[in-house]
Design a protein around this motif. Structure first.
Motif, PDB file in Angstrom:
ATOM      1  N   GLY A   1       1.607  13.854  -5.189  1.00 40.46           N
ATOM      2  CA  GLY A   1       1.545  13.540  -3.746  1.00 40.46           C
ATOM      3  C   GLY A   1       1.024  14.394  -2.802  1.00 40.46           C
ATOM      4  N   LYS A   2       0.352  13.894  -1.869  1.00 41.49           N
ATOM      5  CA  LYS A   2      -0.517  15.027  -0.993  1.00 41.49           C
ATOM      6  C   LYS A   2       0.358  15.232   0.419  1.00 41.49           C
ATOM      7  CE  LYS A   2      -5.116  13.422  -2.297  1.00 41.49           C
ATOM      8  NZ  LYS A   2      -6.188  12.567  -1.967  1.00 41.49           N
TER       9      LYS A   2
ATOM     10  N   LEU B   1       8.707  10.586  -3.272  1.00 44.40           N
ATOM     11  CA  LEU B   1       8.807   9.503  -4.201  1.00 44.40           C
ATOM     12  C   LEU B   1       8.212   9.902  -5.711  1.00 44.40           C
ATOM     13  CD1 LEU B   1       7.487   6.832  -1.852  1.00 44.40           C
ATOM     14  CD2 LEU B   1       9.888   7.039  -2.476  1.00 44.40           C
ATOM     15  N   LYS B   2       7.312  11.007  -5.516  1.00 38.13           N
ATOM     16  CA  LYS B   2       6.172  11.291  -6.969  1.00 38.13           C
ATOM     17  C   LYS B   2       6.500  12.430  -7.500  1.00 38.13           C
ATOM     18  CE  LYS B   2       2.435   9.501  -6.705  1.00 38.13           C
ATOM     19  NZ  LYS B   2       0.923   8.928  -6.598  1.00 38.13           N
ATOM     20  N   ASP B   3       7.062  13.583  -6.657  1.00 41.72           N
ATOM     21  CA  ASP B   3       7.196  14.671  -6.991  1.00 41.72           C
ATOM     22  C   ASP B   3       8.852  14.755  -7.702  1.00 41.72           C
ATOM     23  OD1 ASP B   3       7.450  17.543  -7.787  1.00 41.72           O
ATOM     24  OD2 ASP B   3       6.920  18.290  -5.797  1.00 41.72           O
ATOM     25  N   TYR B   4       8.748  14.709  -9.068  1.00 37.23           N
ATOM     26  CA  TYR B   4      10.031  14.857  -9.599  1.00 37.23           C
ATOM     27  C   TYR B   4      10.611  16.090  -9.637  1.00 37.23           C
ATOM     28  CZ  TYR B   4       9.172  10.050 -11.420  1.00 37.23           C
ATOM     29  OH  TYR B   4       8.941   8.877 -11.269  1.00 37.23           O
ATOM     30  N   ASN B   5       9.778  17.268  -9.368  1.00 41.54           N
ATOM     31  CA  ASN B   5      10.257  18.731  -9.248  1.00 41.54           C
ATOM     32  C   ASN B   5      11.256  18.747  -7.991  1.00 41.54           C
ATOM     33  OD1 ASN B   5       8.653  19.998 -11.354  1.00 41.54           O
ATOM     34  ND2 ASN B   5       6.918  19.012 -10.253  1.00 41.54           N
ATOM     35  N   ALA B   6      10.798  18.067  -6.969  1.00 41.57           N
ATOM     36  CA  ALA B   6      11.270  18.038  -5.616  1.00 41.57           C
ATOM     37  C   ALA B   6      12.634  17.148  -5.585  1.00 41.57           C
ATOM     38  CB  ALA B   6      10.436  17.444  -4.661  1.00 41.57           C
ATOM     39  N   GLN B   7      12.981  16.462  -6.394  1.00 42.96           N
ATOM     40  CA  GLN B   7      14.003  15.266  -6.326  1.00 42.96           C
ATOM     41  C   GLN B   7      15.120  16.086  -7.217  1.00 42.96           C
ATOM     42  OE1 GLN B   7      12.566  11.553  -7.960  1.00 42.96           O
ATOM     43  NE2 GLN B   7      10.911  11.525  -6.787  1.00 42.96           N
TER      44      GLN B   7
ATOM     45  N   MET C   1       3.404   3.365  -6.072  1.00 47.16           N
ATOM     46  CA  MET C   1       3.398   2.055  -5.187  1.00 47.16           C
ATOM     47  C   MET C   1       4.822   1.252  -5.661  1.00 47.16           C
ATOM     48  SD  MET C   1       2.265   0.086  -3.403  1.00 47.16           S
ATOM     49  CE  MET C   1       2.153  -1.867  -2.970  1.00 47.16           C
ATOM     50  N   ILE C   2       5.122   1.172  -6.846  1.00 54.51           N
ATOM     51  CA  ILE C   2       6.705   0.579  -7.208  1.00 54.51           C
ATOM     52  C   ILE C   2       7.642   1.495  -6.552  1.00 54.51           C
ATOM     53  CG2 ILE C   2       7.994   0.101  -8.988  1.00 54.51           C
ATOM     54  CD1 ILE C   2       5.587  -1.757  -8.836  1.00 54.51           C
ATOM     55  N   ASP C   3       7.688   2.601  -6.710  1.00 57.04           N
ATOM     56  CA  ASP C   3       8.862   3.576  -5.957  1.00 57.04           C
ATOM     57  C   ASP C   3       8.555   3.315  -4.467  1.00 57.04           C
ATOM     58  OD1 ASP C   3       9.552   4.470  -8.389  1.00 57.04           O
ATOM     59  OD2 ASP C   3       8.363   6.168  -8.492  1.00 57.04           O
ATOM     60  N   ARG C   4       7.505   3.258  -4.099  1.00 55.65           N
ATOM     61  CA  ARG C   4       7.552   2.917  -2.490  1.00 55.65           C
ATOM     62  C   ARG C   4       8.432   1.749  -2.183  1.00 55.65           C
ATOM     63  NH1 ARG C   4       1.354   4.693  -0.663  1.00 55.65           N
ATOM     64  NH2 ARG C   4       1.334   6.830  -1.705  1.00 55.65           N
ATOM     65  N   ILE C   5       8.058   0.795  -2.717  1.00 58.48           N
ATOM     66  CA  ILE C   5       8.700  -0.495  -2.575  1.00 58.48           C
ATOM     67  C   ILE C   5      10.201  -0.729  -2.649  1.00 58.48           C
ATOM     68  CG2 ILE C   5       8.692  -3.088  -3.207  1.00 58.48           C
ATOM     69  CD1 ILE C   5       6.163  -2.280  -1.902  1.00 58.48           C
ATOM     70  N   ARG C   6      10.438   0.154  -3.775  1.00 55.41           N
ATOM     71  CA  ARG C   6      12.023   0.212  -3.985  1.00 55.41           C
ATOM     72  C   ARG C   6      12.553   1.058  -2.981  1.00 55.41           C
ATOM     73  NH1 ARG C   6      10.634   1.541  -9.443  1.00 55.41           N
ATOM     74  NH2 ARG C   6      11.095  -0.176 -10.922  1.00 55.41           N
ATOM     75  N   THR C   7      11.994   1.963  -2.053  1.00 56.39           N
ATOM     76  CA  THR C   7      12.601   2.798  -1.387  1.00 56.39           C
ATOM     77  C   THR C   7      12.520   2.125  -0.092  1.00 56.39           C
ATOM     78  OG1 THR C   7      11.593   4.804  -2.212  1.00 56.39           O
ATOM     79  CG2 THR C   7      12.323   4.982   0.168  1.00 56.39           C
ATOM     80  N   VAL C   8      11.370   1.209   0.358  1.00 58.57           N
ATOM     81  CA  VAL C   8      11.535   0.509   1.623  1.00 58.57           C
ATOM     82  C   VAL C   8      12.517  -0.507   1.435  1.00 58.57           C
ATOM     83  CG1 VAL C   8      10.264  -1.558   2.575  1.00 58.57           C
ATOM     84  CG2 VAL C   8       9.117   0.871   1.951  1.00 58.57           C
ATOM     85  N   GLY C   9      12.883  -1.057   0.361  1.00 60.63           N
ATOM     86  CA  GLY C   9      14.162  -1.951   0.007  1.00 60.63           C
ATOM     87  C   GLY C   9      15.437  -1.404   0.665  1.00 60.63           C
TER      88      GLY C   9
ATOM     89  N   THR D   1       8.240  21.390  -3.115  1.00 57.27           N
ATOM     90  CA  THR D   1       8.052  22.340  -4.061  1.00 57.27           C
ATOM     91  C   THR D   1       6.547  22.887  -4.201  1.00 57.27           C
ATOM     92  OG1 THR D   1       7.116  20.844  -5.610  1.00 57.27           O
ATOM     93  CG2 THR D   1       9.438  21.136  -5.517  1.00 57.27           C
ATOM     94  N   ILE D   2       6.303  23.903  -4.786  1.00 53.61           N
ATOM     95  CA  ILE D   2       4.873  24.366  -4.940  1.00 53.61           C
ATOM     96  C   ILE D   2       3.878  23.560  -5.779  1.00 53.61           C
ATOM     97  CG2 ILE D   2       5.629  26.681  -4.665  1.00 53.61           C
ATOM     98  CD1 ILE D   2       5.274  27.226  -7.479  1.00 53.61           C
ATOM     99  N   PHE D   3       4.214  22.572  -6.561  1.00 50.14           N
ATOM    100  CA  PHE D   3       3.414  22.031  -7.617  1.00 50.14           C
ATOM    101  C   PHE D   3       2.710  20.839  -7.080  1.00 50.14           C
ATOM    102  CE2 PHE D   3       7.687  23.142  -9.420  1.00 50.14           C
ATOM    103  CZ  PHE D   3       7.241  24.314 -10.108  1.00 50.14           C
ATOM    104  N   PRO D   4       2.660  20.106  -5.987  1.00 47.04           N
ATOM    105  CA  PRO D   4       1.893  19.045  -5.322  1.00 47.04           C
ATOM    106  C   PRO D   4       0.407  19.549  -5.477  1.00 47.04           C
ATOM    107  CG  PRO D   4       4.105  18.758  -4.663  1.00 47.04           C
ATOM    108  CD  PRO D   4       3.914  19.942  -5.175  1.00 47.04           C
TER     109      PRO D   4
END
Length: 314
Positions: free
Chosen positions: A189-190, A197-203, A1-9, A178-181
């Motif tokens: 993340g689904k 925002l949530k899969d750190y392997n993908a970033q 949720m927090i990361d989503r808000i940051r990205t919206v900003g 990535t294959i991990f979610p």
């Protein structure tokens, strides 16, 4: 949720900048001198009201949906989680917010020094507020590591703007599936949007260096050419360690956690004088997203690998 808000900003900052990219002039790479006409009142009022509205609405949403159960303020140490990918993400987000706030102030006619300070303070205010909220949230806590990363990202922008007067080094973000979610969808993340925002392997996070600003090159050298150093992690389905997971046949699946390092060319499009000043300001912020380009990767598991354009799915 927090990361989503940051990205919206970040997206709101980009949209505000883009909506004003209608002038057909050129802008030098170095910051322009203060507008002799002074502050454009219409633009300035719009930026101030928009920023205040975003900040207020964000806090109200968080209180209502995320921080329903308030506990006494406390801290926790998450510095060892996710191979420090979240910390790099905090620094990159703070950098981009500082730059976005600065560009909005300059577009409004605010002088250089005040715009730099305002951009940095707005980024720190937003990030610090979220950290304080975390400190009162059950299951979370105030993270000194996150706060240090927030300050570092802000300082990277502010220090360069006060020093050389341009962003010689910038921070950027990249993403690949990535294959991990599927193994932990509630954590990683689904959907693709949540995984960004949530899969750190993908970033991936990139330190982008403008070559013409650091090397003794001639006038014919492309001023827009950058060289990026990237960092990411792979094999992570838990913060500190991977919990047991099983495939559809009931067989346990194990992933090895490791760091990845990259080098890749890049382009700083904000240094191309063919764009209007307002569009250049938008591009400078929007380039938080790395342009796909060939890259060279090294990690301890696979050694040295070359990727022709985008990073492969892992």
């Amino acid at each position: 949720m927090i990361d989503r808000i940051r990205t919206v900003g970040l997206l709101i900052l980009c949209i505000l900048l883009l909506s004003q990219s209608i002038q057909a002039q050129t802008t030098p790479i170095m910051p322009a001198a203060p507008d002799p006409a002074g502050i454009n009142q219409g633009r300035f009022i719009g930026v101030v009201l928009g920023t205040a509205a975003f900040y207020t609405i964000t806090l109200l949403m968080l209180r209502k949906q995320w921080y329903k159960k308030k506990v006494p303020f406390h801290s926790f140490n998450d510095n060892a989680e996710w191979l420090q990918m979240d910390k790099v993400g905090h620094a990159a987000t703070a950098y981009c917010m500082s730059r976005g706030g600065y560009e909005l102030m300059r577009w409004s006619g605010v002088d250089e020094r005040a715009s730099i300070l305002t951009g940095g303070l707005l980024a720190l205010l937003f990030q610090t507020t979220l950290e304080v909220y975390d400190g009162h949230s059950e299951g979370w806590g105030f993270s000194k590591g996150d706060m240090f990363a927030n300050v570092a990202g802000t300082a990277l922008f502010v220090g360069q703007q006060f020093g050389p007067g341009q962003q010689v080094v910038s921070l950027k973000y990249g993403f690949r599936k990535t294959i991990f979610p599927p193994y932990r969808p509630n954590v990683l993340g689904k959907t693709t949007g949540v995984q960004m925002l949530k899969d750190y392997n993908a970033q991936q996070y990139w330190l982008s260096v403008n070559l013409a600003s650091v090397l003794p090159v001639g006038p014919s050298f492309p001023r827009w050419l950058n060289l990026d150093l990237g960092y990411s992690g792979s094999g992570m389905i838990g913060g500190h360690e991977n919990p047991p997971v099983f495939d559809q046949h009931g067989k346990e699946v194990k992933f090895e956690r490791y760091r990845q390092f990259f080098i890749s060319p890049d382009a700083d499009l904000s240094r191309i004088n063919a764009f209007s000043p307002s569009l250049q300001r938008f591009i400078g912020t929007a380039q938080f997203f790395k342009i796909p380009a060939p890259s060279l990767e090294f990690n301890r598991v696979n050694g040295l690998r070359f990727h022709p354009l985008i990073l492969p799915k892992e």
